[in-house]
Design a protein around this motif. Structure first.
Motif, mmCIF file in Angstrom:
data_model
loop_
_atom_site.group_PDB
_atom_site.id
_atom_site.type_symbol
_atom_site.label_atom_id
_atom_site.label_comp_id
_atom_site.label_asym_id
_atom_site.label_seq_id
_atom_site.Cartn_x
_atom_site.Cartn_y
_atom_site.Cartn_z
ATOM 1 N N UNK A 41 -11.820 -17.858 1.889
ATOM 2 C CA UNK A 41 -11.160 -16.548 0.556
ATOM 3 C C UNK A 41 -11.676 -15.079 0.832
ATOM 4 N N UNK A 42 -12.173 -14.701 0.884
ATOM 5 C CA UNK A 42 -12.935 -13.590 0.999
ATOM 6 C C UNK A 42 -13.318 -13.445 2.634
ATOM 7 N N UNK A 43 -12.141 -11.802 2.527
ATOM 8 C CA UNK A 43 -12.324 -10.740 4.549
ATOM 9 C C UNK A 43 -13.052 -9.250 3.869
ATOM 10 N N UNK A 44 -13.995 -9.781 4.896
ATOM 11 C CA UNK A 44 -14.924 -7.984 3.722
ATOM 12 C C UNK A 44 -14.745 -7.560 5.488
ATOM 13 N N UNK A 45 -13.616 -6.331 5.979
ATOM 14 C CA UNK A 45 -13.846 -5.545 7.014
ATOM 15 C C UNK A 45 -14.099 -3.611 6.357
ATOM 16 N N UNK A 46 -15.079 -3.701 7.057
ATOM 17 C CA UNK A 46 -15.140 -2.396 6.680
ATOM 18 C C UNK A 46 -15.412 -1.464 7.906
ATOM 19 N N UNK A 47 -15.566 -0.161 7.364
ATOM 20 C CA UNK A 47 -16.044 0.834 9.094
ATOM 21 C C UNK A 47 -15.357 0.399 10.192
ATOM 22 N N UNK A 48 -13.930 -0.292 10.457
ATOM 23 C CA UNK A 48 -13.881 -0.751 11.724
ATOM 24 C C UNK A 48 -12.849 -0.186 11.937
ATOM 25 N N UNK A 50 -8.956 -9.433 0.566
ATOM 26 C CA UNK A 50 -9.522 -8.648 1.618
ATOM 27 C C UNK A 50 -10.298 -7.424 1.307
ATOM 28 N N UNK A 51 -11.268 -6.988 1.454
ATOM 29 C CA UNK A 51 -11.916 -5.523 1.138
ATOM 30 C C UNK A 51 -12.029 -4.960 2.150
ATOM 31 N N UNK A 52 -11.240 -3.771 2.217
ATOM 32 C CA UNK A 52 -11.717 -3.116 2.986
ATOM 33 C C UNK A 52 -12.231 -1.725 2.567
ATOM 34 N N UNK A 53 -12.839 -0.820 3.821
ATOM 35 C CA UNK A 53 -13.385 0.202 3.583
ATOM 36 C C UNK A 53 -12.486 1.520 2.556
ATOM 37 N N UNK A 54 -13.637 1.889 1.926
ATOM 38 C CA UNK A 54 -12.417 3.015 0.679
ATOM 39 C C UNK A 54 -11.337 4.230 1.685
ATOM 40 N N UNK A 55 -10.255 4.341 1.521
ATOM 41 C CA UNK A 55 -9.551 4.880 2.035
ATOM 42 C C UNK A 55 -9.012 4.535 3.265
ATOM 43 N N UNK A 56 -9.674 3.632 3.982
ATOM 44 C CA UNK A 56 -9.239 2.771 5.838
ATOM 45 C C UNK A 56 -7.550 2.871 4.756
ATOM 46 N N UNK A 64 -18.013 0.893 21.324
ATOM 47 C CA UNK A 64 -17.324 1.165 20.092
ATOM 48 C C UNK A 64 -18.879 1.537 19.339
ATOM 49 N N UNK A 65 -18.579 1.479 18.062
ATOM 50 C CA UNK A 65 -19.485 2.080 16.940
ATOM 51 C C UNK A 65 -20.269 1.001 16.671
ATOM 52 N N UNK A 125 -3.568 -0.475 12.162
ATOM 53 C CA UNK A 125 -4.493 -0.810 10.972
ATOM 54 C C UNK A 125 -3.665 -1.858 10.726
ATOM 55 N N UNK A 126 -2.142 -1.392 10.268
ATOM 56 C CA UNK A 126 -1.323 -1.875 9.968
ATOM 57 C C UNK A 126 -1.163 -3.419 10.280
#
Ligand SMILES: C[S@@+](CC[C@H](N)C(=O)[O-])C[C@H]1O[C@@H](n2cnc3c(N)ncnc32)[C@H](O)[C@@H]1O
Length: 293
Positions: A230-237, A263-269, A92-93, A246-247
């Motif tokens: 309230x907030x899921x922050x999931x970026x660069x995963x 839910x906040x994802x990374x742009x384009x994810x 994993x990175x 992903x779906x």
């Protein structure tokens, strides 16, 4: 036949075709992929075969194992939990930094938190794939700063989870190299960061006690927090997974959101997400979804 026996059979059959195995062929790749997916929920796309191979080689060197087939069998048969965790860590990175994606953080500070303050409610934030913790602590600093002096009491917490146990262990310490300070707004450096040596600083206790970490794969944590986040922050995963995975991941994460949660994802994810409970929230240079019911 048990899963383990099934993997062993798959792999043996695949290995026989190459005789010795310092490289992996298609069948071996498929056997490793299946094992990683079923045991850890980790998906390695076919185009990342060389990444898998370099991870395997590194762990084989570290464990003094010459043959990839032998390493595979050690993993599935032996009491190799520690080795399994180290392999997952290698595959994993964990690249991250404080306040990594500016506009997503701006959305949290200027749209989400004012809403929460108005409601004067509880606030649970989940940093998914938190790596070494910088993202979770950044969110905690933002929240603490926003609710400071708020007339309505807000009880809040941030939870960080990651499949990599070493990354999570490091996150729990809240200690970072001093050069990482440059990513933190200056006012927050003074307020939330304490020098602990010439080379390191530590996140302030008041922030650390609001943030908890645990080592879990996304596939273990489905719906564990049923409709309470309230907030899921999931970026660069998600970027490391194919569209179908992903779906599936995003759908099961969304189950944990309370109605109205974000839910906040990374742009384009995940630009196009056919989930009837989730609507896109327009915000510049960000990918934000809100649960509608
Ligand atoms: C590139 S880091 C991103 C860290 C942070 N979210 C950020 O954007 O800076 C990706 C993290 O996701 C974790 N990860 C990858 N697949 C995962 C899975 N299936 N379950 C839980 N964590 C996972 C990795 O271990 C890694 O620490």
């Amino acid at each position: 036949m048990s899963d383990v026996a099934g993997y062993a059979r798959d792999f043996q059959r695949a290995s026989l075709s190459v005789g010795f195995a310092t490289e992996i062929d298609d069948e071996q790749f498929a056997a490793w992929s299946r094992l990683l997916k079923q045991k850890a929920g980790l998906f390695i796309a076919p185009e990342r075969r060389s990444f898998l191979l370099s991870g395997l080689r590194a762990r084989m060197r570290a464990t003094n194992c010459q043959d990839v087939r032998e390493y595979y069998e050690r993993l599935i048969h032996g009491a190799q939990d520690t080795e399994w965790l180290l392999l997952i860590d290698r595959l994993t990175v964990h690249e991250t930094c404080f306040f990594r994606h500016e506009s997503s953080m701006r959305f949290v500070g200027s749209c989400l938190l004012p809403d929460v303050l108005e409601r004067g409610d509880e606030l649970t934030v989940w940093s998914v794939g938190c790596a070494t913790g910088e993202e979770a602590y950044s969110l905690a600093m933002l929240i603490d700063d926003s609710i400071d002096g708020s007339p309505v009491p807000v009880s809040w917490r941030v939870v960080g989870t990651d499949i990599s146990q070493p990354a999570v262990q490091s996150a729990c310490t809240g200690r970072y190299l001093r050069r990482r300070l440059r990513d933190i707004p200056v006012a927050f450096q003074y307020r939330y960061c304490k020098k602990v040596s010439d080379t390191h600083f530590q996140v302030a206790e008041g922030i650390r006690e609001r943030v908890s970490f645990s080592s879990r794969s996304l596939s273990d944590q489905v719906a564990q927090e049923q409709q309470s986040v309230d907030l899921i922050y999931c970026q660069n995963l998600l970027i490391y997974y194919d569209r179908q995975t992903r779906l599936e991941m995003a759908d099961s994460l969304a189950e944990n959101l309370r109605p109205g949660g974000v839910m906040i994802l990374g742009p384009g994810e995940l630009l196009d997400w056919p989930n009837s409970n989730m609507e896109k929230v327009r915000y510049p240079d960000s990918l934000v979804y809100r649960r509608t019911n």
